[in-house]
Design a protein around this motif. Structure first.
Motif, short mmCIF file in Angstrom:
data_model
loop_
_atom_site.label_atom_id
_atom_site.label_comp_id
_atom_site.label_asym_id
_atom_site.label_seq_id
_atom_site.Cartn_x
_atom_site.Cartn_y
_atom_site.Cartn_z
N SER A 191 0.83 -1.20 0.00
CA SER A 191 0.00 0.00 0.00
C SER A 191 0.87 1.25 0.00
CB SER A 191 -0.93 -0.01 1.21
OG SER A 191 -1.74 1.13 1.22
N GLY A 192 1.93 1.23 0.78
CA GLY A 192 2.85 2.37 0.80
C GLY A 192 3.49 2.60 -0.56
N THR A 221 3.65 5.80 -5.58
CA THR A 221 3.42 5.84 -7.03
C THR A 221 2.32 6.84 -7.38
OG1 THR A 221 4.10 3.53 -7.20
CG2 THR A 221 2.84 4.43 -9.03
N ALA A 222 1.21 6.78 -6.64
CA ALA A 222 0.11 7.72 -6.89
C ALA A 222 0.55 9.15 -6.61
CB ALA A 222 -1.10 7.35 -6.03
N ALA A 230 1.96 14.51 -8.60
CA ALA A 230 2.87 15.66 -8.66
C ALA A 230 3.38 15.94 -10.06
CB ALA A 230 4.05 15.41 -7.73
N HIS A 231 3.54 14.89 -10.86
CA HIS A 231 4.19 15.08 -12.16
C HIS A 231 3.27 14.89 -13.37
CE1 HIS A 231 7.98 15.36 -10.09
NE2 HIS A 231 7.73 14.24 -9.47
N GLY A 232 2.15 14.22 -13.17
CA GLY A 232 1.27 13.96 -14.31
C GLY A 232 -0.08 14.61 -14.14
N ALA A 288 -7.05 11.97 -1.27
CA ALA A 288 -6.95 10.51 -1.37
C ALA A 288 -5.53 10.07 -1.09
CB ALA A 288 -7.40 10.04 -2.75
N ASN A 289 -4.57 10.75 -1.67
CA ASN A 289 -3.18 10.35 -1.51
C ASN A 289 -2.70 10.54 -0.08
OD1 ASN A 289 0.06 11.19 -2.41
ND2 ASN A 289 -0.86 9.24 -3.01
N LYS A 290 -3.12 11.63 0.56
CA LYS A 290 -2.73 11.89 1.95
C LYS A 290 -3.27 10.78 2.87
CE LYS A 290 -4.72 15.26 4.10
NZ LYS A 290 -5.12 16.60 4.59
N TYR A 291 -4.54 10.47 2.73
CA TYR A 291 -5.13 9.42 3.56
C TYR A 291 -4.55 8.05 3.23
CZ TYR A 291 -8.48 12.31 6.00
OH TYR A 291 -9.05 13.24 6.84
N HIS A 292 -4.21 7.82 1.97
CA HIS A 292 -3.59 6.58 1.55
C HIS A 292 -2.24 6.41 2.25
CE1 HIS A 292 -2.50 3.93 -2.20
NE2 HIS A 292 -2.30 3.30 -1.06
N PHE A 293 -1.42 7.46 2.24
CA PHE A 293 -0.12 7.42 2.91
C PHE A 293 -0.28 7.17 4.41
CE2 PHE A 293 2.34 9.62 -0.50
CZ PHE A 293 3.46 8.81 -0.46
#
Length: 118
Positions: free
Chosen positions: A18-19, A24-25, A30-32, A49-54
């Motif tokens: 998951s990390g 990757t996300a 940030a770049h795409g 989503a990315n913050k909660y995922h991390f």
């Protein structure tokens, strides 16, 4: 006892996978995605989503050390899938049809935190 060890290893590995997906996300965001034609609201959804995922990927590392690892890990993994998955989906596609599932995912995340404390 062997079943407990298997559950503990499972969630340790899930935390690592998951990390890796969160990194990757985040790189894509940030770049795409940041340079896409998505509006500000969709970019904000992706970042949330990315913050909660991390955060919850890191929380999964603690699951093997709690008293109820199967319960806590299952709630957290399910909550991450529903909450983050719905936000990622909406951000990437612009389709909000699944958005009503996000509060259920958030509730599962809260229940996962409570299970960690039991």
């Amino acid at each position: 006892m062997a079943a407990q060890t298997g559950v503990r290893k499972l969630f340790g590995r899930l935390a690592g996978l998951s990390g890796a997906l969160a990194v990757t996300a985040g790189a894509y965001g940030a770049h795409g995605f940041r340079h896409s034609d998505a509006d500000e609201y969709r970019r904000e959804l992706f970042e949330t989503a990315n913050k909660y995922h991390f955060i919850h990927s890191l929380v999964l590392l603690g699951v093997p050390h709690c008293r109820l690892p199967l319960l806590a890990g299952s709630l957290l993994a399910s909550g991450m899938t529903l909450f983050c998955g719905v936000f990622y989906y909406h951000a990437l596609t612009g389709d909000s049809s699944l958005s009503k599932a996000a509060p259920y995912g958030g509730t599962l995340l809260i229940a996962g935190w409570v299970a960690l404390a039991l």
